[in-house]
Enzyme design. Sequence first.
Site, PDB file in Angstrom:
ATOM      1  N   GLY A 197      -0.485  56.681  65.099  1.00 30.08           N
ATOM      2  CA  GLY A 197      -0.372  57.608  66.200  1.00 30.08           C
ATOM      3  C   GLY A 197       0.953  57.540  66.919  1.00 30.08           C
ATOM      4  N   THR A 213       1.871  56.692  70.046  1.00 30.57           N
ATOM      5  CA  THR A 213       2.225  55.546  70.888  1.00 30.57           C
ATOM      6  C   THR A 213       2.663  54.359  70.053  1.00 30.57           C
ATOM      7  OG1 THR A 213       0.528  56.328  72.427  1.00 30.57           O
ATOM      8  CG2 THR A 213       1.461  54.166  72.851  1.00 30.57           C
ATOM      9  N   GLY A 250      -3.179  52.587  69.312  1.00 24.85           N
ATOM     10  CA  GLY A 250      -3.430  53.499  70.406  1.00 24.85           C
ATOM     11  C   GLY A 250      -4.900  53.857  70.474  1.00 24.85           C
ATOM     12  N   ALA A 251      -5.233  54.827  71.324  1.00 28.85           N
ATOM     13  CA  ALA A 251      -6.603  55.309  71.444  1.00 28.85           C
ATOM     14  C   ALA A 251      -6.563  56.726  71.980  1.00 28.85           C
ATOM     15  CB  ALA A 251      -7.427  54.417  72.369  1.00 28.85           C
ATOM     16  N   ASP A 252      -7.571  57.502  71.626  1.00 27.45           N
ATOM     17  CA  ASP A 252      -7.689  58.855  72.166  1.00 27.45           C
ATOM     18  C   ASP A 252      -8.327  58.833  73.555  1.00 27.45           C
ATOM     19  OD1 ASP A 252      -6.643  60.221  69.828  1.00 27.45           O
ATOM     20  OD2 ASP A 252      -8.503  59.626  68.835  1.00 27.45           O
ATOM     21  N   GLY A 305      -9.344  58.130  66.101  1.00 27.70           N
ATOM     22  CA  GLY A 305      -9.505  58.965  64.920  1.00 27.70           C
ATOM     23  C   GLY A 305      -9.057  60.393  65.091  1.00 27.70           C
ATOM     24  N   GLY A 337      -6.176  61.395  64.885  1.00 30.84           N
ATOM     25  CA  GLY A 337      -5.213  61.613  63.810  1.00 30.84           C
ATOM     26  C   GLY A 337      -5.779  61.379  62.425  1.00 30.84           C
ATOM     27  N   GLU A 366      -8.019  52.027  60.272  1.00 29.99           N
ATOM     28  CA  GLU A 366      -7.741  51.361  61.547  1.00 29.99           C
ATOM     29  C   GLU A 366      -8.812  50.328  61.863  1.00 29.99           C
ATOM     30  OE1 GLU A 366      -5.353  54.901  63.964  1.00 29.99           O
ATOM     31  OE2 GLU A 366      -7.508  54.680  64.192  1.00 29.99           O
ATOM     32  N   LYS A 391      -5.280  58.834  78.802  1.00 28.71           N
ATOM     33  CA  LYS A 391      -6.328  58.318  77.905  1.00 28.71           C
ATOM     34  C   LYS A 391      -7.367  57.467  78.636  1.00 28.71           C
ATOM     35  CE  LYS A 391      -4.156  60.044  74.322  1.00 28.71           C
ATOM     36  NZ  LYS A 391      -2.881  60.474  74.922  1.00 28.71           N
TER      37      LYS A 391
END
Length: 242
Positions: A35, A37, A93-95, A106, A108, A114, A132
């Site tokens: 991702g 970040t 990273g994280a959504d 996920g 992406g 991951e 986020k």
Amino acid sequence: MTDKIALDAAKKLAAITAVDQWVTEETKVVGIGSGSTVVFAVERIAERVWKDGALADIICVPSSYQARLLILDHNLTLGDLDRHSKIDVYIDGADEVDNAMVLIKGGGGCLLQEKIVASCAKKMIVIADYTKKSLRLGEQWCRGIPIEVSPQAHVPVKLKIEELFGGHAELRVALMKAGPIVTDNGNFLIDWKFVAKREYNWDEVNRAITMIPGVMETGLFVDMAIKCYFGMADGTVKVQNK
């Protein structure tokens, strides 16, 4: 700098802070997430290696094809789980991150790899910008929880998730090609838009969905991350602990 910094600046702040605190001379193997970040995290690791002369022996294990290219583009040592299945720290990273440190990942499409790499790490560290962070899942991230499925199972899985937990699940369709998104593993993605403001036990939900035949993995990361660094709009970094 304005009162509210750009998202990329916030991501970079979080990435630099986390790398400097968790990737040390004692770190031998680091897992690299995926991702936007994570790009800043790899840049910082490379800067420490090539500019500062530190971390000379560090090995980087990727969680996706994107992460693999990032490692190679920055001339870092590429590892794999066959030879380096014990990872000191995994940075990703994280959504979305809720108040209990449950993650949605996920967006992406890299959730399966991951989670595999994260499961091999002693510690998982999350880096993200301020958009986020949520009290509860669904406040910021409205695209649903990604679920990677075997192509032949996407319809039965969709119907079963809706039957068990409500909401709406849909196949993720590509924008620049005809047909569905295909993951690095050759699978499809379903995005489950759960019922807003409904109380879910995410550990139980994650386990139940994982048990549906045809499900490869979910984008729910429960009890995995120990610390999250959020780059904030005011140029500071806020740390959330498990």
